[in-house]
Scaffold this motif. Structure first.
Motif, PDB file in Angstrom:
ATOM      1  N   SER A 152      -6.989 -13.626 -29.919  1.00 35.52           N
ATOM      2  CA  SER A 152      -7.114 -13.993 -28.500  1.00 35.52           C
ATOM      3  C   SER A 152      -7.241 -15.504 -28.331  1.00 35.52           C
ATOM      4  CB  SER A 152      -8.295 -13.266 -27.863  1.00 35.52           C
ATOM      5  OG  SER A 152      -9.498 -13.609 -28.499  1.00 35.52           O
ATOM      6  N   ASN A 208      -3.691 -16.866 -28.667  1.00 39.21           N
ATOM      7  CA  ASN A 208      -2.922 -16.556 -27.464  1.00 39.21           C
ATOM      8  C   ASN A 208      -3.369 -17.425 -26.289  1.00 39.21           C
ATOM      9  OD1 ASN A 208      -1.290 -14.702 -28.689  1.00 39.21           O
ATOM     10  ND2 ASN A 208      -2.357 -12.917 -27.914  1.00 39.21           N
ATOM     11  N   VAL A 250       2.860 -15.684 -24.808  1.00 45.67           N
ATOM     12  CA  VAL A 250       2.538 -14.325 -24.365  1.00 45.67           C
ATOM     13  C   VAL A 250       3.475 -13.959 -23.220  1.00 45.67           C
ATOM     14  CG1 VAL A 250       0.753 -12.785 -23.474  1.00 45.67           C
ATOM     15  CG2 VAL A 250       0.126 -14.641 -25.025  1.00 45.67           C
ATOM     16  N   ALA A 273       2.144  -7.641 -21.999  1.00 51.57           N
ATOM     17  CA  ALA A 273       0.966  -6.988 -22.571  1.00 51.57           C
ATOM     18  C   ALA A 273       1.161  -5.483 -22.500  1.00 51.57           C
ATOM     19  CB  ALA A 273      -0.284  -7.385 -21.804  1.00 51.57           C
ATOM     20  N   TYR A 274       0.500  -4.814 -23.410  1.00 50.18           N
ATOM     21  CA  TYR A 274       0.555  -3.363 -23.420  1.00 50.18           C
ATOM     22  C   TYR A 274      -0.064  -2.839 -22.127  1.00 50.18           C
ATOM     23  CZ  TYR A 274       0.779   1.193 -25.664  1.00 50.18           C
ATOM     24  OH  TYR A 274       1.107   2.477 -25.981  1.00 50.18           O
ATOM     25  N   HIS A 288       6.542  -8.461 -33.087  1.00 49.43           N
ATOM     26  CA  HIS A 288       5.565  -8.499 -31.981  1.00 49.43           C
ATOM     27  C   HIS A 288       5.712  -9.795 -31.169  1.00 49.43           C
ATOM     28  CE1 HIS A 288       4.000  -5.492 -34.743  1.00 49.43           C
ATOM     29  NE2 HIS A 288       3.354  -4.979 -33.722  1.00 49.43           N
ATOM     30  N   ALA A 343       4.217 -10.432 -27.576  1.00 50.48           N
ATOM     31  CA  ALA A 343       2.784 -10.312 -27.303  1.00 50.48           C
ATOM     32  C   ALA A 343       2.005 -11.589 -27.598  1.00 50.48           C
ATOM     33  CB  ALA A 343       2.204  -9.148 -28.100  1.00 50.48           C
ATOM     34  N   ASN A 399      -0.835 -12.379 -31.697  1.00 49.75           N
ATOM     35  CA  ASN A 399      -0.450 -11.019 -32.088  1.00 49.75           C
ATOM     36  C   ASN A 399       0.560 -11.036 -33.236  1.00 49.75           C
ATOM     37  OD1 ASN A 399      -1.678 -10.790 -29.446  1.00 49.75           O
ATOM     38  ND2 ASN A 399      -1.026  -8.671 -29.508  1.00 49.75           N
TER      39      ASN A 399
END
Length: 196
Positions: free
Chosen positions: A106, A109, A116, A119-120, A177, A180, A184
């Motif tokens: 985090s 990011n 980024v 996001a999921y 990934h 993300a 990530n």
């Protein structure tokens, strides 16, 4: 001595010619995954986001299952080499490592917010339950088949089966990934490397 090295180089060249089509099937499967990732970034509802995610994973697995040589590489079976107890220990260890890397993930990011892109989603109700069981199983199966079994076999003649192969496949898994964020990507690569 010279005959042995000549024989080894011929064997490597033969292995490369056999596995070269496997690499192209991997690229095609990866294209399906990336296309679904790009498409789901434009989805604003959890259901459509998850459907695109599932579609990409199922398409990638279908590509590998449809071609006989790819199917043999991706879905080969064999005896389990570790005990169930060791499997449980690996799962617990990976879960703990995942929790450990969440803070650096985090922070990275936050330091590089432009990396980024999405996001999921946070599904609720029946969709959350469905995603927890079906989605989690699909993610685990697709990532295990594509990024552990298949890619390591396809790239073995080029990378060997040592640390360089582990680093390369972990980096490719982390790069998958991309949407993300940098945190990530690095944490996924670290988790892939630690589980090899």
């Amino acid at each position: 001595m010279e005959e042995r090295s000549s024989g080894n180089s011929k064997e490597r060249a033969n292995n490369r010619s056999i596995t070269q089509p496997l690499i192209w099937w991997f690229v095609l499967a990866l294209m399906a995954l990336v296309a679904s990732q790009v498409t789901r970034l434009h989805q604003h509802q959890a259901l459509s986001w998850l459907l695109w995610d599932y579609a990409g994973r199922i398409t990638a697995l279908t590509i590998l299952a449809a071609v006989p040589s790819a199917r043999i590489a991706a879905f080969r079976t064999g005896e389990r080499q570790i005990s169930l107890f060791e499997i449980v220990l690996w799962i617990v260890g990976i879960c703990l490592l995942d929790r450990f890397v969440q803070l650096p993930q985090s922070l990275l990011n936050a330091a590089f917010p432009t990396t980024v892109l999405g996001a999921y989603p946070h599904p609720t109700g029946w969709l959350k339950a469905f995603d927890l069981f079906f989605g989690l199983a699909l993610v685990a199966i697709s990532e295990e088949v594509i990024f552990r079994r298949y890619i390591r076999l396809a790239f073995r003649p080029y990378l060997g089966d040592g640390i360089f192969a582990v680093l390369a496949t972990s980096a490719l898994f982390g790069a998958s990934h991309w949407w993300a964020g940098l945190g990530n990507v690095l944490s996924a690569a670290l988790l892939a490397f630690s589980s090899c």
